[in-house]
Design a protein around this motif. Sequence first.
Motif, short mmCIF file in Angstrom:
data_model
loop_
_atom_site.label_atom_id
_atom_site.label_comp_id
_atom_site.label_asym_id
_atom_site.label_seq_id
_atom_site.Cartn_x
_atom_site.Cartn_y
_atom_site.Cartn_z
N GLU A 87 0.81 -1.22 0.00
CA GLU A 87 0.00 0.00 0.00
C GLU A 87 0.84 1.27 0.00
OE1 GLU A 87 -3.43 2.22 2.69
OE2 GLU A 87 -2.98 0.11 3.05
N HIS A 88 1.91 1.29 0.79
CA HIS A 88 2.65 2.53 0.96
C HIS A 88 3.97 2.59 0.18
CE1 HIS A 88 -0.25 3.73 3.94
NE2 HIS A 88 -0.08 2.58 4.56
N ALA A 89 4.75 1.53 0.21
CA ALA A 89 6.03 1.55 -0.50
C ALA A 89 5.85 1.45 -2.01
CB ALA A 89 6.93 0.42 0.00
N PHE A 90 4.86 0.66 -2.44
CA PHE A 90 4.62 0.51 -3.87
C PHE A 90 3.40 1.28 -4.35
CE2 PHE A 90 6.67 -3.80 -3.12
CZ PHE A 90 7.91 -3.38 -3.55
N GLY A 91 2.45 1.53 -3.46
CA GLY A 91 1.18 2.14 -3.85
C GLY A 91 1.29 3.46 -4.56
N ALA A 92 2.20 4.32 -4.12
CA ALA A 92 2.31 5.65 -4.71
C ALA A 92 2.80 5.60 -6.16
CB ALA A 92 3.25 6.52 -3.88
N ASP A 93 3.63 4.62 -6.46
CA ASP A 93 4.19 4.51 -7.82
C ASP A 93 3.37 3.61 -8.72
OD1 ASP A 93 6.25 6.12 -7.11
OD2 ASP A 93 7.72 4.52 -6.88
N ASP A 94 2.49 2.79 -8.15
CA ASP A 94 1.74 1.79 -8.92
C ASP A 94 2.66 0.94 -9.78
OD1 ASP A 94 -0.80 2.26 -7.95
OD2 ASP A 94 -1.18 3.87 -9.38
N LYS A 95 3.85 0.70 -9.28
CA LYS A 95 4.78 -0.14 -10.03
C LYS A 95 4.90 -1.48 -9.32
CE LYS A 95 9.08 1.01 -7.69
NZ LYS A 95 9.99 -0.07 -7.50
N PRO A 96 5.05 -2.54 -10.10
CA PRO A 96 5.29 -3.82 -9.44
C PRO A 96 6.65 -3.77 -8.75
CG PRO A 96 5.30 -4.07 -11.84
CD PRO A 96 5.03 -2.63 -11.53
N GLY A 97 6.75 -4.44 -7.65
CA GLY A 97 8.01 -4.45 -6.94
C GLY A 97 8.32 -5.83 -6.42
N GLU A 98 9.50 -5.97 -5.91
CA GLU A 98 9.90 -7.26 -5.35
C GLU A 98 9.98 -7.15 -3.83
OE1 GLU A 98 12.83 -10.24 -6.98
OE2 GLU A 98 14.00 -9.38 -5.33
N ILE A 99 9.48 -8.19 -3.19
CA ILE A 99 9.61 -8.32 -1.74
C ILE A 99 10.26 -9.66 -1.47
CG2 ILE A 99 8.43 -8.45 0.48
CD1 ILE A 99 6.08 -6.94 -0.78
N ARG A 100 11.21 -9.66 -0.57
CA ARG A 100 11.90 -10.88 -0.17
C ARG A 100 11.66 -11.09 1.32
NH1 ARG A 100 18.30 -11.90 -1.26
NH2 ARG A 100 18.33 -14.08 -0.60
N ILE A 101 11.24 -12.28 1.68
CA ILE A 101 11.00 -12.62 3.09
C ILE A 101 11.97 -13.73 3.46
CG2 ILE A 101 9.31 -13.41 4.79
CD1 ILE A 101 7.18 -12.70 2.51
N ARG A 102 12.89 -13.41 4.34
CA ARG A 102 13.84 -14.41 4.82
C ARG A 102 13.44 -14.82 6.22
NH1 ARG A 102 19.35 -11.19 3.75
NH2 ARG A 102 19.30 -11.18 1.50
N CYS A 103 13.52 -16.08 6.49
CA CYS A 103 13.21 -16.57 7.83
C CYS A 103 14.33 -17.46 8.30
CB CYS A 103 11.90 -17.35 7.81
SG CYS A 103 11.49 -18.08 9.42
N SER A 104 14.78 -17.23 9.51
CA SER A 104 15.76 -18.13 10.12
C SER A 104 15.27 -18.47 11.52
CB SER A 104 17.15 -17.50 10.15
OG SER A 104 17.15 -16.31 10.91
N ARG A 105 15.52 -19.71 11.91
CA ARG A 105 15.11 -20.20 13.22
C ARG A 105 16.31 -20.14 14.15
NH1 ARG A 105 12.90 -26.23 14.63
NH2 ARG A 105 12.11 -25.72 16.69
N ARG A 106 16.09 -19.52 15.30
CA ARG A 106 17.13 -19.44 16.33
C ARG A 106 16.53 -19.85 17.66
NH1 ARG A 106 19.16 -13.53 14.47
NH2 ARG A 106 19.52 -14.07 12.30
N LYS A 107 17.35 -19.93 18.66
CA LYS A 107 16.87 -20.35 19.99
C LYS A 107 15.79 -19.42 20.54
CE LYS A 107 21.08 -22.66 21.41
NZ LYS A 107 22.20 -22.70 22.34
N ASP A 108 15.86 -18.14 20.19
CA ASP A 108 14.91 -17.16 20.74
C ASP A 108 13.69 -16.94 19.85
OD1 ASP A 108 16.23 -15.81 18.72
OD2 ASP A 108 16.68 -14.04 19.92
N GLY A 109 13.51 -17.74 18.81
CA GLY A 109 12.33 -17.63 17.97
C GLY A 109 12.66 -17.58 16.49
N LEU A 110 11.69 -17.15 15.71
CA LEU A 110 11.87 -17.02 14.27
C LEU A 110 12.23 -15.58 13.94
CD1 LEU A 110 8.88 -19.15 13.00
CD2 LEU A 110 11.28 -19.79 13.01
N HIS A 111 13.28 -15.41 13.19
CA HIS A 111 13.73 -14.09 12.78
C HIS A 111 13.36 -13.89 11.32
CE1 HIS A 111 16.40 -13.04 16.25
NE2 HIS A 111 16.09 -14.31 16.50
#
Length: 148
Positions: free
Chosen positions: A58-82
């Motif tokens: 809505e906010h990072a891409f919404g103003a430009d109406d351009k397609p964009g890329e989002i990357r979601i990285r997840c790593s598991r550690r002792k204190d939870g998911l990062h």
Amino acid sequence: MTEKSESGFFDVRISDATLAVRDALREVLANLQPLALSDDEVGTIELVLAEALNNIVEHAFGADDKPGEIRIRCSRRKDGLHFAIIDDGLAMPDNKTPQASAPDVNVKMTALPEGGFGWFLIHTLATDIRYARVGQTNHLNLRVTCGG
């Protein structure tokens, strides 16, 4: 598209963010299934990521109406998911996350705000929240305590 990594847990990429948030959430949750998280933990992760991803669209891409890329990285550690969420949209105002205060709900039903709960929910349900603008990309890092 998911990439498994040796050092991390997984990496999900959304090439056209405006069309793929639901698919990305499904992919993230599918990658978390081997952890046998509780329904509450899965719900928390889904809510936090949905709020963050929808804000990006809505906010990072919404103003430009351009397609964009989002990357979601997840790593598991002792204190939870990062989670590291990286996008190539517009920077956050003042290069920081919005305030995490709850909107006033002690008003008439017709005056209730339509939005404004996202960052409050993210800050309530996640910890170690950090944002940085690196070159032309936004980097949002957060931790969800789970899998105890």
